[in-house]
Scaffold this motif. Structure first.
Motif, PDB file in Angstrom:
ATOM      1  N   UNK A 232      -9.041  -1.715   9.180  1.00  0.00           N
ATOM      2  CA  UNK A 232      -9.548  -2.918   8.244  1.00  0.00           C
ATOM      3  C   UNK A 232      -8.709  -4.018   8.478  1.00  0.00           C
ATOM      4  N   UNK A 233      -7.671  -4.210   9.105  1.00  0.00           N
ATOM      5  CA  UNK A 233      -6.611  -5.156   9.197  1.00  0.00           C
ATOM      6  C   UNK A 233      -5.955  -5.270   8.101  1.00  0.00           C
ATOM      7  N   UNK A 234      -5.677  -4.144   7.472  1.00  0.00           N
ATOM      8  CA  UNK A 234      -4.630  -3.993   6.209  1.00  0.00           C
ATOM      9  C   UNK A 234      -3.220  -4.006   6.575  1.00  0.00           C
ATOM     10  N   UNK A 235      -2.562  -4.293   5.704  1.00  0.00           N
ATOM     11  CA  UNK A 235      -0.892  -3.891   6.073  1.00  0.00           C
ATOM     12  C   UNK A 235      -0.648  -2.483   6.255  1.00  0.00           C
ATOM     13  N   UNK A 241      -2.016   4.158   2.855  1.00  0.00           N
ATOM     14  CA  UNK A 241      -2.491   4.965   1.576  1.00  0.00           C
ATOM     15  C   UNK A 241      -4.096   4.971   1.411  1.00  0.00           C
ATOM     16  N   UNK A 242      -4.685   4.038   2.149  1.00  0.00           N
ATOM     17  CA  UNK A 242      -6.008   3.958   2.367  1.00  0.00           C
ATOM     18  C   UNK A 242      -6.764   5.038   3.056  1.00  0.00           C
ATOM     19  N   UNK A 243      -6.059   5.357   4.114  1.00  0.00           N
ATOM     20  CA  UNK A 243      -6.788   6.451   4.938  1.00  0.00           C
ATOM     21  C   UNK A 243      -6.544   7.704   4.240  1.00  0.00           C
ATOM     22  N   UNK A 244      -4.949   7.979   4.059  1.00  0.00           N
ATOM     23  CA  UNK A 244      -4.844   9.197   3.188  1.00  0.00           C
ATOM     24  C   UNK A 244      -5.873   9.391   1.790  1.00  0.00           C
ATOM     25  N   UNK A 245      -5.978   8.426   1.251  1.00  0.00           N
ATOM     26  CA  UNK A 245      -6.955   8.436   0.186  1.00  0.00           C
ATOM     27  C   UNK A 245      -8.339   8.973   0.222  1.00  0.00           C
ATOM     28  N   UNK A 453       2.492  -2.758 -10.958  1.00  0.00           N
ATOM     29  CA  UNK A 453       1.239  -3.466 -10.035  1.00  0.00           C
ATOM     30  C   UNK A 453       0.721  -2.877  -8.750  1.00  0.00           C
ATOM     31  N   UNK A 454       1.966  -2.435  -8.226  1.00  0.00           N
ATOM     32  CA  UNK A 454       2.049  -1.800  -6.653  1.00  0.00           C
ATOM     33  C   UNK A 454       1.168  -0.474  -6.969  1.00  0.00           C
ATOM     34  N   UNK A 455       1.655   0.557  -7.856  1.00  0.00           N
ATOM     35  CA  UNK A 455       0.882   1.747  -8.150  1.00  0.00           C
ATOM     36  C   UNK A 455      -0.707   1.324  -8.440  1.00  0.00           C
ATOM     37  N   UNK A 456      -0.792   0.445  -9.069  1.00  0.00           N
ATOM     38  CA  UNK A 456      -2.394   0.195  -9.477  1.00  0.00           C
ATOM     39  C   UNK A 456      -3.110  -0.357  -8.395  1.00  0.00           C
ATOM     40  N   UNK A 457      -2.515  -1.042  -7.536  1.00  0.00           N
ATOM     41  CA  UNK A 457      -3.372  -1.633  -6.439  1.00  0.00           C
ATOM     42  C   UNK A 457      -3.547  -0.727  -5.319  1.00  0.00           C
ATOM     43  N   UNK A 458      -2.724   0.516  -4.966  1.00  0.00           N
ATOM     44  CA  UNK A 458      -2.688   1.618  -4.435  1.00  0.00           C
ATOM     45  C   UNK A 458      -3.842   2.322  -5.052  1.00  0.00           C
ATOM     46  N   UNK A 459      -3.520   2.758  -6.260  1.00  0.00           N
ATOM     47  CA  UNK A 459      -4.732   3.767  -6.760  1.00  0.00           C
ATOM     48  C   UNK A 459      -5.997   3.058  -6.989  1.00  0.00           C
ATOM     49  N   UNK A 460      -6.340   1.426  -6.786  1.00  0.00           N
ATOM     50  CA  UNK A 460      -7.355   1.029  -6.570  1.00  0.00           C
ATOM     51  C   UNK A 460      -8.068   1.115  -5.285  1.00  0.00           C
ATOM     52  N   UNK A 461      -7.442   1.398  -4.267  1.00  0.00           N
ATOM     53  CA  UNK A 461      -8.126   1.679  -3.146  1.00  0.00           C
ATOM     54  C   UNK A 461      -9.114   2.705  -3.204  1.00  0.00           C
ATOM     55  N   UNK A 462     -10.239   2.768  -2.203  1.00  0.00           N
ATOM     56  CA  UNK A 462     -11.357   3.526  -2.123  1.00  0.00           C
ATOM     57  C   UNK A 462     -10.765   4.848  -1.849  1.00  0.00           C
TER      58      UNK A 462
END
Length: 488
Positions: A232-235, A241-245, A453-462
């Motif tokens: 997804x061209x993510x950092x 985090x996204x893939x694990x989630x 904010x970082x935790x919330x950004x990661x938590x907001x990932x699908x």
């Protein structure tokens, strides 16, 4: 015959079949084990297909296809986690749970969790587990009633109350009559229907879009940046985090009582092995079909479509009204039928694990039916009274039960016997941490900056990695480190 009439005829026919199955299965229910586990007599096709339908059901047709349509190729990281859950359940968990539950007459997941505990410790484990199942599943059941009612409202113009009562009444009738046998057989029919749909509609969509090469070139030219990338061209860390989630959604599989019951109910080892082949084959067909449907739909329709409505839209555009109506009816039936396994599992937790049925020897089946009717009535009230937003995140119950029960099951299957205190602590921590990260995701901390904010950004990932994966860590450490004394 128009689509609305086709939907009505198909639904009526399907529901009559379900009630017929309930009447047939009612003669098989003589004991509590018959009612809650089908007398441990499930063959491979019923066990495999009913398991598959219970674990995925209409969610894969509507939710997963919509997720891939919206996100692109990076959404496919969900598939290894989900299909990996099939493998772990049938190949690793299956032999131990089937053999031990039969040898020790365990009827529920709670029995398995508390198998080595005694006295007040055993009672505490059974009650804690039952309360978690009741809390999570009553919302989940109500959400299914709500989803079915919306479909009825849209298709037939019925009011919300009538829609909820019709769907709940039919499901309760065949579940009360036939118990686990009726639920397993109807889920088998549902799973077979879903597999046929997952072949037919994606093939038609792929042909309409010009074939695989044309779909690929169209998406390369029109899709947004990152859509055709598996990252997804993510950092890097955001992608991890996204893939694990999204893959971590599969972890929820390991704590679901309605799935464990299939492992306990399959009749022998040969049937278990064949049931695994049936369920994994079903998963490969259905998930491959929905990926094809999502990408073909994106090439055909562009980005303007509501993701979870993609299935209905393509059915309406690619099929004659009658066939489109039948397919829509099939999905609606799948949404409604999802609740039957949850209803049986919740009834088992309350009537058996909390000891309600044991107070009335010889009347266990009757008590289980009374409990089931009461739970269904409570879920109907909740579906009618509580705003729909309460039900928006029912995936929480899946993840929370997985984190509460999964680490304990992993330990016991691995021949590690956790102490009673470890089991209770693992339940509390797994559920509590899932709830915490669910709430963090809901309060909108993205703009706060810093670590929060970082935790919330990661938590907001699908498929939030915090909500799906992190709650497993401490419970796993506890159940493997805090073991029952060898002589206990």
């Amino acid at each position: 015959m128009n689509a609305e009439l086709a939907v009505l005829i198909t639904l009526v026919t399907y529901k009559l079949v379900l009630v017929g199955v309930g009447l047939w299965a009612s003669r098989l229910n003589r004991t509590e084990t018959d009612f809650l586990l089908g007398g441990r007599g499930l063959g491979p096709w019923v066990a495999g297909l009913s398991y598959a339908a219970s674990t995925s059901s209409a969610w894969v047709l509507l939710g997963f296809s919509g997720f891939v349509y919206a996100v692109g190729l990076s959404a496919l990281w969900m598939v290894p986690g989900i299909l990996g859950g099939y493998v772990v359940m049938w190949v690793w968990f299956g032999p131990r749970m089937r053999a031990e539950s039969a040898a020790e007459n365990q009827v529920t997941l709670g029995d398995f969790l508390a198998a080595r505990a005694k006295g007040t410790g055993r009672t505490a484990i059974l009650w804690a587990g039952a309360l978690l199942v009741l809390f999570c599943f009553i919302f989940y059941i109500a959400a299914q009633f709500g989803a079915a009612s919306i479909a009825f409202e849209n298709q037939f113009g019925l009011g919300r109350m009538e829609s909820v009562l019709i769907g709940a009444g039919i499901i309760l009738l065949y579940s009360l009559l036939g118990g686990f046998w009726a639920v397993s057989i109807t889920d088998t029919l549902q799973g077979a229907m879903m597999a046929l749909i997952a072949i037919l509609l994606p093939v038609l969509a792929l042909i309409a879009a010009g074939g695989p090469a044309e779909v690929w070139s169209t998406l390369q030219a029109t899709a947004p940046d990152g859509y055709m990338s598996f990252t997804g061209e993510r950092a890097f860390f955001i992608f991890i985090g996204f893939a694990l989630g999204v893959a971590g959604i599969g972890l929820g599989t390991f704590g679901q009582p309605q799935l464990m019951s299939r492992l306990m109910a399959v009749k022998d080892e040969a049937a278990r092995k064949r049931a695994f082949a049936v369920s994994i084959g079903w998963g490969l067909i259905v998930y491959a079909g929905m990926i094809t449907l999502a990408l073909s739909g994106r090439a055909l329709l562009g980005a303007g479509q509501e993701g979870e409505a993609l299935f209905y839209t393509l059915a309406g555009e690619l099929l004659p009204p009658v066939l489109a109506g039948i397919i829509i009816a099939a999905v609606l039936s799948a949404v409604m039928s999802t609740v039957d396994s949850l209803l049986i599992a919740t009834s088992a937790a309350v009537s058996h694990d909390m000891g309600v049925s044991k107070r009335y020897p010889g009347r266990e089946v009757m008590i289980s039916r009374i409990v089931m009717a009461a739970l269904c009535a409570a879920a109907v009230v909740m579906a009618l009274a509580i705003p729909a937003t309460i039900f928006d995140r029912v995936l929480f119950s899946w993840s929370a039960l997985g984190a509460a029960f999964g680490p304990i099951i992993v330990a016991r299957v691995a021949r590690v016997e956790p102490a009673t205190g470890a089991i209770l602590a693992a339940m509390a921590l797994g559920f509590g941490m899932s709830a915490l990260f669910f709430l963090i995701r809901g309060v909108g901390l993205e703009g706060t900056g810093g670590i929060g904010g970082v935790l919330a950004d990661l938590a907001a990932l699908p498929g939030s990695p915090f909500e799906r994966v992190v709650p497993w860590i401490l419970p796993l450490l506890i159940v493997f480190a805090w073991r029952r004394p060898a002589h206990a």
